[in-house]
Design a protein around this motif. Structure first.
Motif, PDB file in Angstrom:
ATOM      1  N   VAL A   6       0.844  -1.195   0.000  1.00 13.20           N
ATOM      2  CA  VAL A   6       0.000   0.000   0.000  1.00 13.20           C
ATOM      3  C   VAL A   6       0.874   1.237   0.000  1.00 13.20           C
ATOM      4  O   VAL A   6       1.736   1.410   0.868  1.00 13.20           O
ATOM      5  N   ILE A   7       0.666   2.081  -0.990  1.00  8.40           N
ATOM      6  CA  ILE A   7       1.340   3.380  -1.036  1.00  8.40           C
ATOM      7  C   ILE A   7       0.493   4.325  -0.203  1.00  8.40           C
ATOM      8  O   ILE A   7      -0.664   4.588  -0.528  1.00  8.40           O
ATOM      9  N   ASP A   8       1.074   4.803   0.880  1.00  7.59           N
ATOM     10  CA  ASP A   8       0.351   5.638   1.845  1.00  7.59           C
ATOM     11  C   ASP A   8       0.193   7.051   1.295  1.00  7.59           C
ATOM     12  O   ASP A   8       1.007   7.926   1.546  1.00  7.59           O
ATOM     13  N   THR A   9      -0.860   7.270   0.534  1.00  7.56           N
ATOM     14  CA  THR A   9      -1.082   8.591  -0.063  1.00  7.56           C
ATOM     15  C   THR A   9      -1.426   9.630   0.994  1.00  7.56           C
ATOM     16  O   THR A   9      -1.108  10.799   0.826  1.00  7.56           O
ATOM     17  N   ALA A  10      -2.029   9.225   2.101  1.00  5.67           N
ATOM     18  CA  ALA A  10      -2.313  10.168   3.179  1.00  5.67           C
ATOM     19  C   ALA A  10      -1.004  10.693   3.762  1.00  5.67           C
ATOM     20  O   ALA A  10      -0.881  11.869   4.093  1.00  5.67           O
ATOM     21  N   ASP A  11      -0.004   9.825   3.858  1.00  9.55           N
ATOM     22  CA  ASP A  11       1.312  10.235   4.355  1.00  9.55           C
ATOM     23  C   ASP A  11       1.960  11.224   3.393  1.00  9.55           C
ATOM     24  O   ASP A  11       2.560  12.205   3.808  1.00  9.55           O
ATOM     25  N   LEU A  12       1.835  10.981   2.104  1.00 13.41           N
ATOM     26  CA  LEU A  12       2.392  11.912   1.117  1.00 13.41           C
ATOM     27  C   LEU A  12       1.752  13.282   1.241  1.00 13.41           C
ATOM     28  O   LEU A  12       2.430  14.304   1.161  1.00 13.41           O
TER      29      LEU A  12
END
Length: 122
Positions: A6-12
């Motif tokens: 999972v690419i953590d888009t919220a983190d980005l």
């Protein structure tokens, strides 16, 4: 055998990668490559097991989103019997500040969760 990264888009978004989709895509691309390589290792292991007579199929998926939510959604989608997650064993303040995807999955999953301590090399 299923492997999800999972690419953590919220983190980005939290580190300042913000704007329209055109601004967002270049930041996600390198992470997508790393995620694909990670799940590819699982796919390769499944292939090796199959070559030795074990009937193992490797299914790999890369998704974007909140890691905990995405993991739980995917587990439900594939009707998983067990979720296996790596953990780096953060303690103290770093754990409190960063949160723990593994801990949240353990607390909220409808199926058993196995947390595996990861070394420095991952």
């Amino acid at each position: 055998m299923y492997a999800l990264s999972v690419i953590d888009t919220a983190d980005l978004l939290g580190v300042g990668v913000f704007g329209d989709r055109a601004d967002f895509e270049p930041s996600v691309e390198p992470l997508g490559g790393a995620a694909s390589r990670a799940v590819g290792a699982v796919e390769e292991r499944a292939r090796e097991l199959s070559e030795h007579g074990d009937d193992v199929e490797g299914v790999t998926v890369v998704r974007q989103g909140s890691p905990c939510e995405t993991i739980l959604e995917y587990a439900a989608e594939i009707d998983a019997d067990l979720i296996v997650l790596g953990t780096y064993g953060r303690r103290g303040l770093s754990r409190a500040l960063l949160g723990s995807t593994t801990e949240r999955v353990v607390r909220t999953a409808d199926v058993p969760v196995l947390a595996v301590q990861m070394g420095d090399a991952g």
